[in-house]
Motif scaffolding. Structure first.
Motif, mmCIF file in Angstrom:
data_model
loop_
_atom_site.group_PDB
_atom_site.id
_atom_site.type_symbol
_atom_site.label_atom_id
_atom_site.label_comp_id
_atom_site.label_asym_id
_atom_site.label_seq_id
_atom_site.Cartn_x
_atom_site.Cartn_y
_atom_site.Cartn_z
ATOM 1 N N UNK A 191 -6.328 23.478 -0.190
ATOM 2 C CA UNK A 191 -5.857 23.979 -1.485
ATOM 3 C C UNK A 191 -5.566 22.850 -2.470
ATOM 4 N N UNK A 192 -5.560 21.613 -1.987
ATOM 5 C CA UNK A 192 -5.186 20.480 -2.823
ATOM 6 C C UNK A 192 -6.390 19.562 -3.031
ATOM 7 N N UNK A 193 -6.745 19.273 -4.279
ATOM 8 C CA UNK A 193 -7.945 18.464 -4.531
ATOM 9 C C UNK A 193 -7.847 17.035 -4.018
ATOM 10 N N UNK A 194 -6.630 16.541 -3.805
ATOM 11 C CA UNK A 194 -6.441 15.192 -3.292
ATOM 12 C C UNK A 194 -6.385 15.175 -1.767
ATOM 13 N N UNK A 195 -5.525 15.992 -1.205
ATOM 14 C CA UNK A 195 -5.273 15.912 0.232
ATOM 15 C C UNK A 195 -6.380 16.522 1.090
ATOM 16 N N UNK A 196 -7.293 17.246 0.491
ATOM 17 C CA UNK A 196 -8.429 17.736 1.280
ATOM 18 C C UNK A 196 -9.300 16.564 1.758
ATOM 19 N N UNK A 197 -9.162 15.419 1.081
ATOM 20 C CA UNK A 197 -9.913 14.220 1.470
ATOM 21 C C UNK A 197 -9.092 13.273 2.360
ATOM 22 N N UNK A 198 -7.847 13.599 2.576
ATOM 23 C CA UNK A 198 -6.927 12.651 3.225
ATOM 24 C C UNK A 198 -6.965 12.714 4.747
ATOM 25 N N UNK B 161 3.990 -0.799 3.647
ATOM 26 C CA UNK B 161 3.188 0.419 3.596
ATOM 27 C C UNK B 161 4.095 1.621 3.411
ATOM 28 N N UNK B 162 3.865 2.388 2.351
ATOM 29 C CA UNK B 162 4.575 3.634 2.128
ATOM 30 C C UNK B 162 3.615 4.802 2.320
ATOM 31 N N UNK B 163 4.006 5.797 3.097
ATOM 32 C CA UNK B 163 3.086 6.905 3.398
ATOM 33 C C UNK B 163 3.857 8.139 3.855
ATOM 34 N N UNK B 164 3.172 9.266 3.843
ATOM 35 C CA UNK B 164 3.732 10.511 4.361
ATOM 36 C C UNK B 164 3.386 10.602 5.843
ATOM 37 N N UNK B 165 4.403 10.611 6.704
ATOM 38 C CA UNK B 165 4.199 10.720 8.147
ATOM 39 C C UNK B 165 3.641 12.108 8.475
ATOM 40 N N UNK B 166 2.537 12.142 9.204
ATOM 41 C CA UNK B 166 1.883 13.427 9.467
ATOM 42 C C UNK B 166 2.738 14.364 10.326
ATOM 43 N N UNK B 167 3.708 13.805 11.062
ATOM 44 C CA UNK B 167 4.572 14.632 11.905
ATOM 45 C C UNK B 167 5.837 15.104 11.196
ATOM 46 N N UNK C 290 3.248 17.907 7.680
ATOM 47 C CA UNK C 290 2.701 19.139 8.263
ATOM 48 C C UNK C 290 2.314 20.133 7.168
ATOM 49 N N UNK C 291 3.115 20.187 6.106
ATOM 50 C CA UNK C 291 2.816 21.082 4.989
ATOM 51 C C UNK C 291 1.506 20.677 4.316
ATOM 52 N N UNK C 292 1.344 19.394 4.069
ATOM 53 C CA UNK C 292 0.118 18.920 3.423
ATOM 54 C C UNK C 292 -1.107 19.191 4.290
ATOM 55 N N UNK C 293 -0.982 18.961 5.580
ATOM 56 C CA UNK C 293 -2.120 19.193 6.473
ATOM 57 C C UNK C 293 -2.485 20.677 6.545
ATOM 58 N N UNK C 294 -1.464 21.522 6.573
ATOM 59 C CA UNK C 294 -1.693 22.975 6.644
ATOM 60 C C UNK C 294 -2.389 23.485 5.386
ATOM 61 N N UNK C 295 -2.084 22.856 4.254
ATOM 62 C CA UNK C 295 -2.606 23.327 2.961
ATOM 63 C C UNK C 295 -3.637 22.382 2.356
ATOM 64 N N UNK D 110 0.872 -1.179 0.000
ATOM 65 C CA UNK D 110 0.000 0.000 0.000
ATOM 66 C C UNK D 110 0.910 1.230 0.000
ATOM 67 N N UNK D 111 0.840 2.046 -1.050
ATOM 68 C CA UNK D 111 1.654 3.260 -1.124
ATOM 69 C C UNK D 111 0.741 4.478 -1.238
ATOM 70 N N UNK D 112 0.872 5.401 -0.306
ATOM 71 C CA UNK D 112 0.003 6.592 -0.199
ATOM 72 C C UNK D 112 -1.468 6.210 -0.370
ATOM 73 N N UNK D 113 -1.816 5.061 0.187
ATOM 74 C CA UNK D 113 -3.196 4.568 0.140
ATOM 75 C C UNK D 113 -3.898 4.741 1.479
ATOM 76 N N UNK D 114 -3.160 4.562 2.573
ATOM 77 C CA UNK D 114 -3.822 4.522 3.881
ATOM 78 C C UNK D 114 -4.519 5.835 4.226
ATOM 79 N N UNK D 115 -4.048 6.948 3.668
ATOM 80 C CA UNK D 115 -4.680 8.236 3.988
ATOM 81 C C UNK D 115 -6.003 8.438 3.259
ATOM 82 N N UNK D 116 -6.320 7.553 2.299
ATOM 83 C CA UNK D 116 -7.553 7.706 1.522
ATOM 84 C C UNK D 116 -8.606 6.635 1.798
ATOM 85 N N UNK D 117 -8.322 5.681 2.670
ATOM 86 C CA UNK D 117 -9.335 4.668 2.974
ATOM 87 C C UNK D 117 -10.288 5.197 4.040
ATOM 88 N N UNK D 118 -11.475 4.631 4.090
ATOM 89 C CA UNK D 118 -12.464 5.066 5.083
ATOM 90 C C UNK D 118 -12.222 4.428 6.444
#
Length: 211
Positions: A146-153, A127-133, A138-143, A98-106
């Motif tokens: 503004x991002x059509x993908x990460x607003x759902x993450x 599992x490959x993912x962007x660590x929220x810390x 932190x940049x993705x969470x802050x923005x 799973x690569x950058x998948x876990x942030x998009x599952x329900x």
């Protein structure tokens, strides 16, 4: 319902990210490769096959029709399904990616339970993912908005992912990390280091533990 809307609407934008951030992408592929086991594997959230193809993975699961079509064109056998409900037989694969998948599952717990179910005895999840810390997390969470993908993450820390893996029957963990700057500032392939806590992109390998 899997968060497929942005992947259906902004397919070309998704694909363009990999072209615009080539060295970040290759760094992530190399990090996954470090921990990828041998054997028969399947990628959950295969997307357009950006990881399965260079890693030699022949099977994928993908809920987005547009993404699945791209993967199929690349020769990957794709099952249209959500990560929480895999139409796959018990103990079918040696490893699951799973690569950058876990942030998009329900439901991440259900995803890990299903992952464990389809793994053979002694099989591994990677599992490959962007660590929220991390800086990028932190940049993705802050923005996000503004991002059509990460607003759902829903972003997770490495510790949170490990805790949930332990809770769903996994152990024997290994970690590597890469991406030590924001993607816009990366001009060469990044090193892959053991552990986590420095790099924004973390890869975890965990083995199915028999209960």
């Amino acid at each position: 319902m899997a968060k497929i809307k942005p992947f259906e609407q902004f397919t070309q934008r998704y694909e363009q990210w990999f072209e615009n951030h080539y060295y970040t992408y290759i760094s992530e592929v190399e990090a996954v490769k470090k921990l990828l086991p041998s054997g028969k594997g399947i990628e959950i959230g295969v997307g357009s096959g950006r990881f399965s193809l260079p890693l030699g993975i022949k099977f994928g699961v993908e809920p987005s029709l547009k993404m699945a079509k791209i993967s199929k064109q690349k020769g990957i056998y794709v099952i249209r399904a959500a990560a929480e409900y895999l139409p796959v037989k018990n103990r079918s694969f040696d490893f699951v990616l799973l690569v950058t998948t876990i942030c998009f599952v329900d439901d991440l717990k259900k995803t890990f339970e299903e992952t464990r179910r389809i793994l053979k005895k002694g099989g591994n999840v990677v599992i490959g993912f962007i660590d929220k810390n991390s800086p990028l997390g932190r940049f993705y969470q802050k923005n996000k908005e503004k991002n059509p993908f990460y607003r759902y993450a829903q972003f997770y820390s490495t510790e949170e992912v490990v805790a949930l893996l332990k809770n769903t029957g996994f152990g024997n963990f290994s970690f590597v990390q890469t991406v030590f700057y924001l993607p816009e500032n990366i001009r060469e392939v990044q090193p892959v280091k053991e552990g986590y806590g420095e790099g924004s992109f973390v890869v975890i390998k965990a083995q199915r533990i028999e209960r």
